[in-house]
Design an enzyme around this catalytic site. Structure first.
Site, short mmCIF file in Angstrom:
data_model
loop_
_atom_site.label_atom_id
_atom_site.label_comp_id
_atom_site.label_asym_id
_atom_site.label_seq_id
_atom_site.Cartn_x
_atom_site.Cartn_y
_atom_site.Cartn_z
N GLU A 42 0.82 -1.16 -0.04
CA GLU A 42 -0.10 0.20 0.01
C GLU A 42 0.85 1.15 0.11
OE1 GLU A 42 -3.61 2.07 2.88
OE2 GLU A 42 -2.37 0.05 3.60
N LYS A 113 -9.14 2.98 -2.19
CA LYS A 113 -9.56 2.47 -1.03
C LYS A 113 -10.79 2.85 -0.17
CE LYS A 113 -7.06 1.46 3.67
NZ LYS A 113 -6.06 1.99 4.50
N CYS A 147 -5.59 -3.04 2.09
CA CYS A 147 -5.39 -2.89 3.43
C CYS A 147 -6.58 -3.11 4.33
CB CYS A 147 -4.62 -1.45 3.93
SG CYS A 147 -3.99 -1.88 5.76
#
Length: 267
Positions: A42, A113, A147
Site C-alpha cells: 500500500e 481504498k 489493507c
C-alpha cells in the site's frame, strides 16, 4: 500460474526514484523465478505515514511520472505489476489507490481504498465509493482491495460473487494488528473460495511499526508466508484445485440471501 509478493523494508528512508528502482529489481527477480505478477505494498510509491502535506505533494494523477515509470517497467520486464500510490483524481480529491499493469504496460485495474483507517487515512484521503471491478487477466478473474478493505467480509464476498479467482491486496499493516495477517486474511480466502495475495511492509515509518507477515494463500492453506524481513515470496496457483475446493466448500453456492437480506438495509 505463479505470483510474487514484494514485502518491502526501509522504504521510510528512501525517495521515490529509489523505490521505483527497488521495485524494478524485485520485478526482474520475480520474472526470472517464473512469476507472472508481482504485488507491492500500500502507498508504495509515496510512503504511507508521512503526513498530509507530504502525501498531497507526492500524489500524482494517473498520467504522472511514477505510474508512467511503473507501466514502462511492466512492459520492459514482461511481468504484471500491482503497486500502491497516492492518486490525485480528476475531481481534485486525493485517494489511497492501487493499480494493476499487465505485462504490456496497460493499466487493467484501478482501486481506490473504500474503508479508510483512522485519522491517518481520513486526514489525507477521500474514500473510494465504487465496488472493485473484476477483470479477466491471463485466463482468470482478478480484483483488488487495499489493507483495511479486506477486513470487511462483505467487500470480499461481493467480489467473490462476481467470480473472482485471485484477490490482490497491497497493505501497510502495523502492530498491534498482527492477527489480521495471521488469521483473518486466510479466513477471507477460505470463506469466499479464492486465492488471496497480501503484500505488506516490514519497516518503521514515524510511529508505525509494520509487521511484515505477507502471505499468499489458497482457500485451504498458506502457500507462502514472509517473516519480518525485506523479501520476495512466490507461490504457484492451481486453479483446477480451486475448482475442486469450491465443490467441497460450497459457501457461495449454498448461500440463502433471501433469509438475511435485511442485513443489507441501511437502517
Amino acid at each position: 500460474m505463479k505470483i510474487a509478493v514484494y514485502q518491502s523494508g526501509q522504504d521510510a528512508v528512501i525517495d521515490k526514484p529509489t523505490r521505483i528502482a527497488n521495485l524494478a529489481r524485485r520485478a526482474r527477480e520475480a520474472r526470472d523465478a517464473g512469476a507472472d505478477l508481482i504485488i507491492a505494498p500500500e502507498m508504495y510509491l509515496t510512503g504511507y505515514n508521512i503526513g498530509r502535506a507530504a502525501i498531497l505533494a507526492e500524489s500524482e494523477k494517473l498520467s504522472g511520472d511514477s505510474l508512467t515509470a511503473v507501466s514502462r517497467m511492466a512492459r520492459e520486464t514482461g511481468i504484471a505489476i500491482v503497486v500502491g500510490f497516492g492518486e490525485l483524481g480528476d475531481d481534485g480529491r486525493n485517494y489511497n489507490a492501487c493499480a494493476l499493469f499487465d505485462k504490456t504496460g496497460k493499466r487493467r485495474l484501478l482501486h481506490r481504498k473504500i474503508q479508510l483507517f483512522g485519522d491517518l487515512d481520513r486526514s489525507c484521503f477521500a474514500p473510494g465509493n465504487n465496488l472493485p471491478l473484476v477483470v479477466d487477466w491471463n485466463g482468470i478473474k482478478v480484483s483488488m482491495l487495499i489493507c483495511y478493505d479486506v477486513e470487511f467480509p462483505e467487500l470480499v464476498r461481493s467480489i467473490a460473487l462476481k467470480g473472482c479467482d485471485l484477490l490482490l491486496v497491497p497493505t501497510a499493516q502495523m502492530a498491534p494488528f498482527d492477527r489480521v495477517a495471521e488469521m483473518m486474511v486466510p479466513i477471507r480466502a477460505m470463506e469466499s473460495q479464492m486465492f488471496l495475495a497480501y503484500a505488506n511492509r516490514c519497516d518503521q515509518e514515524g510511529d508505525l511499526d509494520y509487521v511484515g507477515k505477507s502471505v499468499i494463500c489458497s482457500p485451504w492453506s498458506d502457500l507462502a508466508r514472509a517473516g519480518g524481513e525485506d523479501c520476495l515470496i512466490l507461490a504457484e496457483l492451481d486453479f483446477d484445485a480451486l475448482k475442486k475446493s469450491r465443490t467441497e466448500f460450497p459457501y457461495l453456492a449454498d448461500r440463502r440471501p433471501e433469509s438475511y437480506a435485511g442485513l443489507l438495509d441501511e437502517n
